[in-house]
Design an enzyme around this catalytic site. Structure first.
Site, mmCIF file in Angstrom:
data_model
loop_
_atom_site.group_PDB
_atom_site.id
_atom_site.type_symbol
_atom_site.label_atom_id
_atom_site.label_comp_id
_atom_site.label_asym_id
_atom_site.label_seq_id
_atom_site.Cartn_x
_atom_site.Cartn_y
_atom_site.Cartn_z
ATOM 1 N N THR A 89 -46.452 -73.883 27.622
ATOM 2 C CA THR A 89 -45.492 -73.131 26.621
ATOM 3 C C THR A 89 -45.544 -73.910 25.436
ATOM 4 O OG1 THR A 89 -44.257 -72.411 28.623
ATOM 5 C CG2 THR A 89 -43.216 -72.421 26.708
ATOM 6 N N HIS A 90 -46.564 -74.400 24.924
ATOM 7 C CA HIS A 90 -46.590 -75.183 23.650
ATOM 8 C C HIS A 90 -47.378 -74.279 22.775
ATOM 9 C CE1 HIS A 90 -47.092 -78.529 27.049
ATOM 10 N NE2 HIS A 90 -45.973 -78.064 26.662
ATOM 11 N N ILE A 91 -46.923 -73.102 22.311
ATOM 12 C CA ILE A 91 -47.187 -72.458 21.096
ATOM 13 C C ILE A 91 -46.585 -73.014 19.951
ATOM 14 C CG2 ILE A 91 -46.947 -70.029 19.739
ATOM 15 C CD1 ILE A 91 -48.813 -69.517 21.805
#
Lengths: 583, 221
Positions: free
Chosen positions: A511-513
């Protein structure tokens, strides 16, 4: 539209960074703070019966409801985008605490080179073809300048781990490739699971430098400097995508909410979605929002802080026409540029022993950085930076664990033969995973979608994003090294996954956008200055992953918190005294 | 008013539990001759028979242990389809609807209920009464369809998810794979059980926390 009484500070998003800003401001000043959170109100107490894999890890009940709002994706500016209709490559949170409630709690510091990546690449690879479209930037703040804030964030959460570099001295058993730490970790590492230990000894015997993954889930009972006491982890395995049943995992609802919720100068309004940032003549004037009953409000404020998730920070500014949208054709404009994800892959392996993979913790495991950053690159193979290989024991439920069968065992995917093979190999399989930093590129960016809208009729954010040969070289390397380690562990190697030919939204990566409102040393190439203050709108501040000019191999939460402490200091100690542009 | 539909399932899997109908009233399951009649929320009885038979071919009872029928997988699927997930309450469903590449995932308009209705019809009204080899042949013919992929995924979910969702009756699934259930602590076990099985009698979430737990599919909107 109802106009509300003005407040000193309005914060968009009640997640980790928004509540940390609220806590610092209300603890150190008498200013009034309102936090607007689009999702449901949450408290720490509600996770006591949440250990249900189906509802939380499969149906993703803590995440943003995509029926209300999603994003669109296309691979290049020549294509038209389609909506991401169901969850896949990343999972934005919602509600009080945001994604900080259901994270895995891996708490990495970024390496010193990440903060000066543009300079570093230019020094090491002058004229490299690979870097032609890479738009890496220096942050305008160095690792050394951030070090004390890293330590502040580690003490706040009670990060468990072992230092590998104490004031420049390499320490065996820690991560010897990390930047220098002024202090040892607040807590010792977690207990070790069987696979994690097998990985550790095999990696060590292969000449690598395994270290325990730094984890913001407590290895033992801990009282932090704010006076919050939490119990140590029980290794139940319900961490990632779950709220922690006993509060051992660092979460905004157990670390920050208790410090602010009773204060007269603080209010959190849940179910309130901010729609626009109001601004005039280079100053923000407040925000407009819609509550869960559909009522519309204007909340005037002297300072606006955007602390929502990466995509929403960017989208709000685009919708509010605040800033110059990035144009990939001319490379002009700052808002929406340097969109990055993270480069991920994995290697599945099989051991003929019971692994009890349901025991664990989100951040339990060992990793090696021997192939990260500048440590083992091979420009001849098209590789300038690598990433971390990890063996995590993060707790695997029966739905995630069932059905992994070694190659050659059976071709069936249903029926008696398949069932017998799946039962025979159940709990004898795990995976070595990889996370690498993702270069920002000229062609990867965010803007507003011309077609698809959210439940209010506002345009969705559009991601133009694809992999290049460099990311494929990163995961090729990871699969090669990961498979070698697995074989040396005595395992049979199964299926592996790299980034593939094209970016896919269908399977979870991380979830590391990051990026879109990036930090930098000049207003021509960034949206916020190194204090997290908007370059052209001095009473607008932005926190979180949208300010990161590029992604690193490590998980980003700790860096977001360290940057937020830095922003809070700048706002409270300097801006409140002399309002104006700080840089 | 719609006639209430029931399905007959083996009693072994349903030790005196309360089943809730879609309307929300509790119906106590009565054991008669080793079978019980379960109220259906989404399927009609004929559809339920077809799905039950198909799940039993995907995860059959055999000499390796019980299968989908014994675990009441059909009840799990019926509840999921009747709930918000079956109606796409959490999926983006605004148009325009366009076909795209596999990397963009399912872009179709049909929700899980519609996919099931069409898929079950395609399997044929006589499916449950066919010989097993003929059932397998029909399933092989639809192996590549989205309906079959859902059915396979849901069969596994119905076997191994917490019984609060209607499947995994009597913790049959967890007994099959040696999963102890959502226990609160392995602090004393995680660094001891190295390479050997942790054999504990499985416990459901409700047994672990000592109170009723309501699944997402049972919550009022």
């Amino acid at each position: 539209m109802q106009r509300l009484k003005p407040v000193d500070v309005v914060i968009v998003g009640g997640g980790f960074t928004g509540l940390l800003m609220a806590k610092e401001i209300t603890a150190r000043t008498s200013r009034s703070v309102v936090v607007l959170e689009r999702g449901p109100a949450r408290t720490n107490g509600q996770y006591s019966a949440g250990m249900d894999e189906l509802d939380y890890a499969v149906r993703l009940r803590m995440m943003q409801n995509l029926a209300d709002e999603t994003l669109t994706h296309r691979h290049s500016a020549k294509a038209s985008a389609v909506p991401v209709r169901q969850y896949g490559s990343f999972q934005p949170g919602t509600g009080t605490g945001g994604a900080g409630e259901h994270w895995g709690a891996l708490s990495y510091r970024f390496g010193p080179d990440v903060f000066r990546l543009e300079s570093d690449l230019r020094e090491k690879h002058p004229g490299s073809k690979i870097l032609e479209n890479v738009t890496a930037q220096d942050w305008g703040v160095t690792y050394d300048e951030l070090e004390l804030n890293y330590y502040r964030a580690e003490r706040m959460m009670g990060v468990s781990g072992k230092a590998g570099n104490l004031r420049g001295q390499k320490v065996e058993g820690g991560n010897v490739f990390e930047g220098p730490r002024s202090q040892e970790f607040p807590l010792p590492p977690h207990k070790t699971s069987y696979v994690a230990d097998r990985f550790r000894t095999t990696a060590r015997d292969s000449g690598y430098h395994p270290y325990p993954v730094p984890s913001a889930t407590l290895s033992q009972t801990y009282k932090n400097p704010d006076g919050i006491t939490r119990a140590g982890c029980q290794y139940c395995g319900y961490c990632t995508r779950f709220g922690c049943m006993i509060g051992a995992k660092a979460q905004p609802t157990n670390l920050l909410l208790p410090l602010v919720e009773h204060k007269k100068t603080f209010a959190l309004r849940a179910g309130c979605q901010v729609r626009r940032v109001l601004h005039r003549d280079g100053m923000a004037e407040g925000v407009t929002y819609t509550d869960s009953a559909g009522n519309e409000f204007e909340q005037p404020a002297r300072v606006v802080i955007l602390s929502s998730w990466t995509l929403n920070n960017v989208r709000l500014l685009l919708l509010s026409k605040l800033g110059e949208p990035y144009d990939p054709a001319t490379a002009k404009g700052t808002l929406g540029r340097n969109l990055t994800h993270q480069v991920s892959g994995n290697v599945r392996f099989f051991l003929n022993e019971y692994l009890n993979t349901f025991m664990g913790a989100g951040g339990l495991g060992f990793a090696i950085d021997d192939f990260d950053g500048n440590n083992a690159f091979d420009p001849a193979a098209g590789l300038l930076r690598g990433g971390q290989l990890r063996m995590q024991a993060s707790g695997e439920g029966p739905l995630a664990a069932f059905g992994h069968i070694p190659p050659g065992e059976t071709k069936a995917v249903w029926g008696s033969e398949w069932k017998k093979a799946a039962l025979k190999w159940h709990d004898k399989s795990s995976q070595i995973s990889f996370e690498g930093g993702h270069f920002p590129y000229r062609q990867n960016y965010m803007d507003l979608d011309p077609t698809y809208t959210d439940k209010f009729g506002d345009p969705l954010i559009r991601l133009t994003l694809d992999w290049t040969d460099h990311e494929r070289a990163q995961t090729d390397m990871a699969i090669r090294v990961g498979s070698e380690i697995a074989r040396r562990m005595g395992a049979k190697v199964g299926a592996s996954r790299g980034v593939g030919a094209r970016y896919s939204v269908t399977y979870y990566q991380s979830t590391h956008i990051q990026g879109g409102t990036i930090m930098g040393a000049s207003p021509e190439r960034s949206v916020v200055n190194p204090c997290s203050q908007h370059w052209k709108t001095p009473n607008l501040w932005i926190t979180g992953g949208s300010t990161f000019p590029q992604s690193a191999s490590g998980n980003p939460t700790l860096t977001m918190l360290a940057m937020t402490y830095r922003a809070a200091d700048a706002m409270i100690d300097r801006y409140f005294k002399h309002p104006g542009a700080l840089a | 008013m719609k006639r209430r539909e029931f399905l007959t399932v083996p009693v072994k899997g349903l030790g005196g539990v309360l089943i809730y109908s879609l309307a929300g009233e509790a119906i106590r399951v009565q054991a008669q001759d080793g079978v019980v009649r379960v109220p259906l929320r989404f399927f009609n009885e004929a559809e339920a028979r077809t799905v039950q038979a198909a799940c039993a071919r995907i995860f059959p009872a055999d000499d390796s242990g019980p299968g989908a029928t014994e675990a009441n997988v059909i009840v799990y699927i019926d509840h999921q389809l009747a709930g918000p997930w079956g109606a796409d309450k959490h999926r983006y469903t605004k148009g325009p609807w366009v076909e795209s590449m596999p990397e963009h995932g399912y872009q179709g308009k049909e929700n899980p209920r519609e996919i099931y209705r069409a898929g079950v019809a395609k399997l044929g009204g006589d499916f449950a009464s066919l010989a097993l080899a003929a059932q397998d042949e029909r399933l092989r013919a639809i192996e590549k369809t989205l309906f079959f992929q859902l059915l396979r995924t849901h069969t596994i979910e119905g076997m191994f998810s917490d019984p609060l969702h209607g499947g995994n009756a009597g913790l049959i699934g967890w007994q099959l794979i040696g999963y102890p259930g959502p226990l609160m602590s392995y602090r004393d076990e995680i660094d001891k059980y190295h390479g050997m099985p942790f054999e504990a009698k499985p416990r459901s979430l409700e047994q672990v926390v000592g109170r009723k737990v309501v699944g997402w599919e049972d919550e009022k909107e």
